[in-house]
Enzyme design. Structure first.
Site, PDB file in Angstrom:
ATOM      1  N   GLY A  67     -12.807  38.289  33.127  1.00  0.00           N
ATOM      2  CA  GLY A  67     -13.586  39.232  33.935  1.00  0.00           C
ATOM      3  C   GLY A  67     -14.724  39.825  33.136  1.00  0.00           C
ATOM      4  O   GLY A  67     -15.061  41.001  33.279  1.00  0.00           O
ATOM      5  N   GLY A 114     -19.636  44.329  34.348  1.00  0.00           N
ATOM      6  CA  GLY A 114     -18.740  45.481  34.292  1.00  0.00           C
ATOM      7  C   GLY A 114     -18.218  45.793  32.902  1.00  0.00           C
ATOM      8  O   GLY A 114     -18.881  45.554  31.897  1.00  0.00           O
ATOM      9  N   ILE A 115     -17.001  46.333  32.865  1.00  0.00           N
ATOM     10  CA  ILE A 115     -16.450  46.765  31.581  1.00  0.00           C
ATOM     11  C   ILE A 115     -16.134  45.578  30.680  1.00  0.00           C
ATOM     12  O   ILE A 115     -16.134  45.710  29.453  1.00  0.00           O
ATOM     13  CB  ILE A 115     -15.197  47.650  31.766  1.00  0.00           C
ATOM     14  CG1 ILE A 115     -14.014  46.850  32.301  1.00  0.00           C
ATOM     15  CG2 ILE A 115     -15.499  48.848  32.635  1.00  0.00           C
ATOM     16  CD1 ILE A 115     -12.702  47.593  32.218  1.00  0.00           C
ATOM     17  N   GLY A 116     -15.859  44.416  31.266  1.00  0.00           N
ATOM     18  CA  GLY A 116     -15.593  43.236  30.443  1.00  0.00           C
ATOM     19  C   GLY A 116     -16.809  42.851  29.632  1.00  0.00           C
ATOM     20  O   GLY A 116     -16.717  42.585  28.424  1.00  0.00           O
ATOM     21  N   SER A 146      -5.085  50.571  36.446  1.00  0.00           N
ATOM     22  CA  SER A 146      -5.833  51.629  37.117  1.00  0.00           C
ATOM     23  C   SER A 146      -4.896  52.753  37.516  1.00  0.00           C
ATOM     24  O   SER A 146      -3.690  52.537  37.692  1.00  0.00           O
ATOM     25  CB  SER A 146      -6.519  51.072  38.378  1.00  0.00           C
ATOM     26  OG  SER A 146      -7.064  52.098  39.174  1.00  0.00           O
ATOM     27  N   TYR A 198      -4.531  46.686  46.404  1.00  0.00           N
ATOM     28  CA  TYR A 198      -5.111  46.901  45.080  1.00  0.00           C
ATOM     29  C   TYR A 198      -4.186  47.762  44.218  1.00  0.00           C
ATOM     30  O   TYR A 198      -3.940  47.439  43.037  1.00  0.00           O
ATOM     31  CB  TYR A 198      -6.480  47.565  45.211  1.00  0.00           C
ATOM     32  CG  TYR A 198      -7.139  47.830  43.884  1.00  0.00           C
ATOM     33  CD1 TYR A 198      -7.555  46.793  43.065  1.00  0.00           C
ATOM     34  CD2 TYR A 198      -7.324  49.139  43.439  1.00  0.00           C
ATOM     35  CE1 TYR A 198      -8.153  47.036  41.839  1.00  0.00           C
ATOM     36  CE2 TYR A 198      -7.937  49.392  42.221  1.00  0.00           C
ATOM     37  CZ  TYR A 198      -8.340  48.339  41.420  1.00  0.00           C
ATOM     38  OH  TYR A 198      -8.927  48.585  40.200  1.00  0.00           O
TER      39      TYR A 198
END
Length: 273
Positions: free
Chosen positions: A9, A13-15, A130, A156
């Site tokens: 991922g 984003g954060i990846g 999360s 999710y």
């Protein structure tokens, strides 16, 4: 000597943010993403290798594992960061609910296929979970595919809780073999991970005004980076769930070893392990 750190991922984003941070720290980063163009762009900017795998197709996860084993004699950190929130209930070509497969089954399969290499490397496995695991889940071990009751938000939350259950079961099964697993909440991140969703999720993560309330990808990525660079048992405790670089609460179900074992067994059967 630089360590080999595989981040899934990581096309945005954060990846992608963590990949940049870890490369700057002198580590050998391997970028994995779903989108070929975006993944190649991140890798090119950092001067690191990249691989493509879409977790909605488990055959691509198997192919990814084979390439990683062939290419990298050590894997010191595996960051299972791929995931997302989606809209209406969708079944993949593998026959599983999309949210469950992308958030849990893909990483579960990849980790197990790499297990011998990870143990040889005394690796750390970092799962991007999360707070949704606590706030939005209605976890039913008898209905992992959401056939009886489904909403995008619940699916999710259940997927993120599965990440924590998987982390704890990894620690129970392989901690004595030198493997260390940890899960974390990166924050409500201003990224495109909810682009395929509908309703409030899509509004929150794509509306410019709402996005101002979110955490930046650099900050969220730094939380992954902290775990990847940290020493298990010294900087963080294996089997725990972290937020803001500190141990944090998650769903009470995460502490039930019987649920974690059953999730492992059912997941293994689904992916043919």
């Amino acid at each position: 000597m630089p360590r080999t750190i595989v981040i899934t991922g990581a096309s945005d984003g954060i990846g992608a943010a963590s990949a940049r941070q870890l490369t700057d720290a002198g580590e050998q980063v391997v970028v994995v993403g779903r989108n070929p163009e975006k993944t190649a762009k991140v890798a090119r900017q950092l001067g690191v290798p990249s691989h493509v795998a879409d977790y909605s197709d488990l055959s691509q996860v198997r192919d990814l594992a084979a390439v990683l084993l062939e290419t990298y004699p050590r894997i010191d950190v595996l960051a299972n960061n791929a995931g997302g929130v989606f809209g209406e209930r969708t079944v993949t070509k593998d026959g599983y609910e999309l949210t469950f497969q992308v958030n849990h089954l893909g990483g579960f399969l990849l980790t197990n296929l790499l297990m011998d290499r990870l143990i040889e490397s005394s690796a750390s496995i970092v799962q991007t979970s999360s707070f949704a695991a606590r706030g939005f889940s209605r976890f039913d071990i008898d209905d992992l595919q959401g056939e009886n009751r489904f909403s995008a938000t619940t699916a999710y939350g259940n997927g993120k809780l599965a990440n924590v259950l998987f982390t704890k079961e990894l620690n129970r099964r392989f901690g004595d073999d030198g493997l260390s697993a940890v899960a974390f909440h990166p924050g409500a991140i201003a990224s495109g991970f909810a682009a395929a969703s509908t309703g409030p999720w899509r509004f929150m993560y794509t509306n410019p005004l709402a996005a101002r309330l979110l955490t930046s990808t650099e900050v969220g990525g730094a939380r992954l980076t902290w775990l990847a660079l940290g020493k298990p048992g010294v900087d963080w405790e294996p089997g725990e769930f972290y937020s803001n670089n500190r141990p944090s609460k998650t769903s009470r179900i995460a502490d039930d070893p019987l649920v974690a074992k059953r999730l492992w067994d059912e997941s293994a059967e689904m992916v043919g392990l």
